[in-house]
Design a protein around this motif. Structure first.
Motif, PDB file in Angstrom:
ATOM      1  N   GLN A   1      55.769  65.493  44.180  1.00  0.00           N
ATOM      2  CA  GLN A   1      57.195  65.248  43.963  1.00  0.00           C
ATOM      3  C   GLN A   1      57.884  66.475  43.395  1.00  0.00           C
ATOM      4  OE1 GLN A   1      58.747  62.468  44.818  1.00  0.00           O
ATOM      5  NE2 GLN A   1      60.732  63.175  44.095  1.00  0.00           N
ATOM      6  N   ALA A   2      57.168  67.248  42.571  1.00  0.00           N
ATOM      7  CA  ALA A   2      57.770  68.417  41.930  1.00  0.00           C
ATOM      8  C   ALA A   2      58.238  69.436  42.957  1.00  0.00           C
ATOM      9  CB  ALA A   2      56.760  69.056  40.976  1.00  0.00           C
ATOM     10  N   ALA A   3      57.484  69.603  44.041  1.00  0.00           N
ATOM     11  CA  ALA A   3      57.863  70.591  45.053  1.00  0.00           C
ATOM     12  C   ALA A   3      59.192  70.236  45.698  1.00  0.00           C
ATOM     13  CB  ALA A   3      56.763  70.695  46.110  1.00  0.00           C
ATOM     14  N   TYR A   4      59.419  68.963  45.954  1.00  0.00           N
ATOM     15  CA  TYR A   4      60.666  68.531  46.597  1.00  0.00           C
ATOM     16  C   TYR A   4      61.818  68.476  45.595  1.00  0.00           C
ATOM     17  CZ  TYR A   4      57.916  67.363  50.708  1.00  0.00           C
ATOM     18  OH  TYR A   4      57.093  67.445  51.802  1.00  0.00           O
ATOM     19  N   SER A   5      61.536  67.995  44.386  1.00  0.00           N
ATOM     20  CA  SER A   5      62.605  67.916  43.386  1.00  0.00           C
ATOM     21  C   SER A   5      63.081  69.303  42.976  1.00  0.00           C
ATOM     22  CB  SER A   5      62.120  67.128  42.169  1.00  0.00           C
ATOM     23  OG  SER A   5      61.009  67.760  41.564  1.00  0.00           O
ATOM     24  N   ALA A   6      62.193  70.307  43.001  1.00  0.00           N
ATOM     25  CA  ALA A   6      62.605  71.666  42.651  1.00  0.00           C
ATOM     26  C   ALA A   6      63.663  72.178  43.614  1.00  0.00           C
ATOM     27  CB  ALA A   6      61.391  72.595  42.663  1.00  0.00           C
ATOM     28  N   GLU A   7      63.483  71.921  44.906  1.00  0.00           N
ATOM     29  CA  GLU A   7      64.460  72.371  45.891  1.00  0.00           C
ATOM     30  C   GLU A   7      65.760  71.577  45.784  1.00  0.00           C
ATOM     31  OE1 GLU A   7      63.794  75.155  48.588  1.00  0.00           O
ATOM     32  OE2 GLU A   7      63.218  75.302  46.477  1.00  0.00           O
ATOM     33  N   ILE A   8      65.669  70.297  45.437  1.00  0.00           N
ATOM     34  CA  ILE A   8      66.873  69.496  45.256  1.00  0.00           C
ATOM     35  C   ILE A   8      67.691  70.015  44.073  1.00  0.00           C
ATOM     36  CG2 ILE A   8      67.708  67.209  44.579  1.00  0.00           C
ATOM     37  CD1 ILE A   8      65.346  66.053  46.164  1.00  0.00           C
ATOM     38  N   ILE A   9      67.006  70.310  42.974  1.00  0.00           N
ATOM     39  CA  ILE A   9      67.690  70.816  41.780  1.00  0.00           C
ATOM     40  C   ILE A   9      68.272  72.201  42.051  1.00  0.00           C
ATOM     41  CG2 ILE A   9      67.331  71.549  39.396  1.00  0.00           C
ATOM     42  CD1 ILE A   9      65.144  69.325  39.258  1.00  0.00           C
ATOM     43  N   ARG A  10      67.508  73.058  42.716  1.00  0.00           N
ATOM     44  CA  ARG A  10      67.997  74.396  43.035  1.00  0.00           C
ATOM     45  C   ARG A  10      69.235  74.326  43.928  1.00  0.00           C
ATOM     46  NH1 ARG A  10      67.161  78.610  46.847  1.00  0.00           N
ATOM     47  NH2 ARG A  10      66.005  77.178  48.202  1.00  0.00           N
ATOM     48  N   ALA A  11      69.200  73.430  44.923  1.00  0.00           N
ATOM     49  CA  ALA A  11      70.353  73.288  45.817  1.00  0.00           C
ATOM     50  C   ALA A  11      71.582  72.818  45.052  1.00  0.00           C
ATOM     51  CB  ALA A  11      70.020  72.310  46.939  1.00  0.00           C
ATOM     52  N   GLY A  12      71.400  71.901  44.093  1.00  0.00           N
ATOM     53  CA  GLY A  12      72.535  71.423  43.310  1.00  0.00           C
ATOM     54  C   GLY A  12      73.139  72.517  42.447  1.00  0.00           C
ATOM     55  N   ILE A  13      72.284  73.376  41.887  1.00  0.00           N
ATOM     56  CA  ILE A  13      72.780  74.437  41.007  1.00  0.00           C
ATOM     57  C   ILE A  13      73.540  75.493  41.807  1.00  0.00           C
ATOM     58  CG2 ILE A  13      72.071  76.311  39.480  1.00  0.00           C
ATOM     59  CD1 ILE A  13      69.800  74.518  38.506  1.00  0.00           C
ATOM     60  N   ILE A  14      72.975  75.923  42.950  1.00  0.00           N
ATOM     61  CA  ILE A  14      73.642  76.975  43.715  1.00  0.00           C
ATOM     62  C   ILE A  14      74.873  76.447  44.459  1.00  0.00           C
ATOM     63  CG2 ILE A  14      71.509  78.270  43.992  1.00  0.00           C
ATOM     64  CD1 ILE A  14      71.269  77.244  46.797  1.00  0.00           C
ATOM     65  N   SER A  15      75.034  75.110  44.503  1.00  0.00           N
ATOM     66  CA  SER A  15      76.235  74.559  45.146  1.00  0.00           C
ATOM     67  C   SER A  15      77.474  74.694  44.270  1.00  0.00           C
ATOM     68  CB  SER A  15      76.021  73.081  45.498  1.00  0.00           C
ATOM     69  OG  SER A  15      75.934  72.283  44.325  1.00  0.00           O
ATOM     70  N   VAL A  16      77.286  74.962  42.983  1.00  0.00           N
ATOM     71  CA  VAL A  16      78.425  75.150  42.081  1.00  0.00           C
ATOM     72  C   VAL A  16      79.083  76.488  42.397  1.00  0.00           C
ATOM     73  CG1 VAL A  16      79.140  75.310  39.671  1.00  0.00           C
ATOM     74  CG2 VAL A  16      77.290  73.760  40.321  1.00  0.00           C
ATOM     75  N   ASP A  17      80.379  76.480  42.525  1.00  0.00           N
ATOM     76  CA  ASP A  17      81.112  77.691  42.885  1.00  0.00           C
ATOM     77  C   ASP A  17      80.873  78.794  41.862  1.00  0.00           C
ATOM     78  OD1 ASP A  17      83.961  79.303  42.753  1.00  0.00           O
ATOM     79  OD2 ASP A  17      83.430  78.667  44.789  1.00  0.00           O
ATOM     80  N   GLN A  18      80.757  80.036  42.361  1.00  0.00           N
ATOM     81  CA  GLN A  18      80.502  81.162  41.469  1.00  0.00           C
ATOM     82  C   GLN A  18      81.614  81.339  40.449  1.00  0.00           C
ATOM     83  OE1 GLN A  18      77.663  82.777  41.504  1.00  0.00           O
ATOM     84  NE2 GLN A  18      78.242  84.137  39.811  1.00  0.00           N
ATOM     85  N   GLY A  19      82.831  80.943  40.815  1.00  0.00           N
ATOM     86  CA  GLY A  19      83.930  81.050  39.861  1.00  0.00           C
ATOM     87  C   GLY A  19      83.720  80.216  38.614  1.00  0.00           C
ATOM     88  N   GLN A  20      82.992  79.105  38.748  1.00  0.00           N
ATOM     89  CA  GLN A  20      82.703  78.273  37.578  1.00  0.00           C
ATOM     90  C   GLN A  20      81.791  79.010  36.602  1.00  0.00           C
ATOM     91  OE1 GLN A  20      84.057  75.116  37.053  1.00  0.00           O
ATOM     92  NE2 GLN A  20      85.314  75.686  38.813  1.00  0.00           N
TER      93      GLN A  20
END
Length: 321
Positions: free
Chosen positions: A176-195
């Protein structure tokens, strides 16, 4: 309806101008959708036939279903399934957070280690991982704790500390850790750089920048996929039946292996899976609603609020009459 008089130049260019004083006098043509009603009728007939088959077909054997749906052995197995899901989720997402941090860090060593871990555990089927951990004692008869490349402090037998349940939790959590890591990473990089830039401009410490500004926005992208993974893990715990762990699906197999009532016992497992998946879906809805507060000015009403509003409208109309 009145007709306005126009000057000679205007009437020559555009003709007479008509002004409508009362919009209600315009005829309104109702749009008809005959095929929509035909399709709905066919769908309802098919649903009615399916329900009729469930009720009248003796092969479903609903008396056996009612006998075992709350049987003590089934409930005990259901508890094991929930424990596997809970530990697999907690440990999996805990490890996944650190793997995501490693992928996003500027340290090349952490980047490579995190990437290799995710690549390896997403490449190996879950059942292979579970069987590997279940048979770990074949490779390592004893395990020890101590100083790396130095003396051992504690030594113990592998079979003594690594039970079937523990092996299942380790396998599920690492997978589960392998898949959750990519989910968390995708959520973080989805935040606009301006934020990120705005958070730094406020002069806040890094921890406050992340947890008060970035994380709430990232959660909106993380939650739907994370909930899917939790539900998949909940249903995927049935795979540990290959390790003879008495979870829900394994216990159902044991019962219908004795009495031969395959279909009603499978329906017992199906009913519990559907019920608990529904509960997880409701929890997901309210968590997503909580983190949506910053993205919309007014949250839409919940289903329960809509039902209450409908009843209130009915009562008010009834009182007005």
């Amino acid at each position: 309806m009145s007709i306005l008089a126009a000057g000679p130049e205007q009437s020559a260019a555009a003709g007479s101008i008509t002004e409508v004083d009362d919009d209600g006098a315009l005829p309104v043509a109702r749009t008809r959708h005959p095929w929509r009603w035909v399709t709905s009728g066919i769908a309802l007939v098919l649903v009615a036939q399916f329900v009729h088959g469930l009720v009248t077909n003796p092969g479903w054997d609903w008396s056996t279903f009612a006998q075992y749906i709350t049987a003590s052995s089934v409930l005990a197995a259901l508890k094991v399934t929930l424990e596997l899901t809970l530990w697999g989720t907690l440990l999996g997402f805990f490890i996944g957070i650190w793997l995501a941090i490693g992928r996003l860090s500027s340290n090349p060593v952490l980047q490579v280690i995190s990437w290799v871990y995710i690549w390896a555990f997403r490449s190996i089927p879950l059942i292979v991982q579970l069987l590997f951990w279940f048979n770990l004692a074949y490779l390592y008869k004893t395990l020890a704790l101590g100083i790396p490349f130095g003396p051992e402090l504690v030594r113990f037998e592998t079979n003594g500390v690594l039970s079937g349940f523990t092996a299942a939790v380790i396998g599920l959590a690492l997978h589960q850790a392998a898949y959750s890591a990519e989910i968390i990473r995708a959520g973080i990089i989805s935040v606009d750089q301006g934020q990120w830039e705005a958070a730094k401009a406020l002069g806040l410490p890094w921890r406050k920048q992340f947890f008060t500004i970035i994380a709430p926005q990232a959660m909106r992208g993380i939650l739907p996929n994370a909930a899917n993974e939790v539900i998949s893990l909940f249903k995927g715990t049935s795979i540990v039946s290959t390790m003879a762990i008495a979870e829900l699906f394994y216990q159902v197999q044991v019962i219908f292996g004795r009495n031969g009532r395959v279909v009603p016992l499978l329906m017992v497992a199906t009913a519990w899976y559907i019920l608990l998946t529904t509960v997880l879906t409701i929890i997901q809805y309210y968590i997503e609603r909580h983190f949506a507060k910053g993205s919309v000015r007014n949250l839409p009403p919940t289903p329960w609020q809509r039902v209450r509003g409908s009843f209130a409208d009915i009562r008010s109309k009834a009182a007005a009459r």
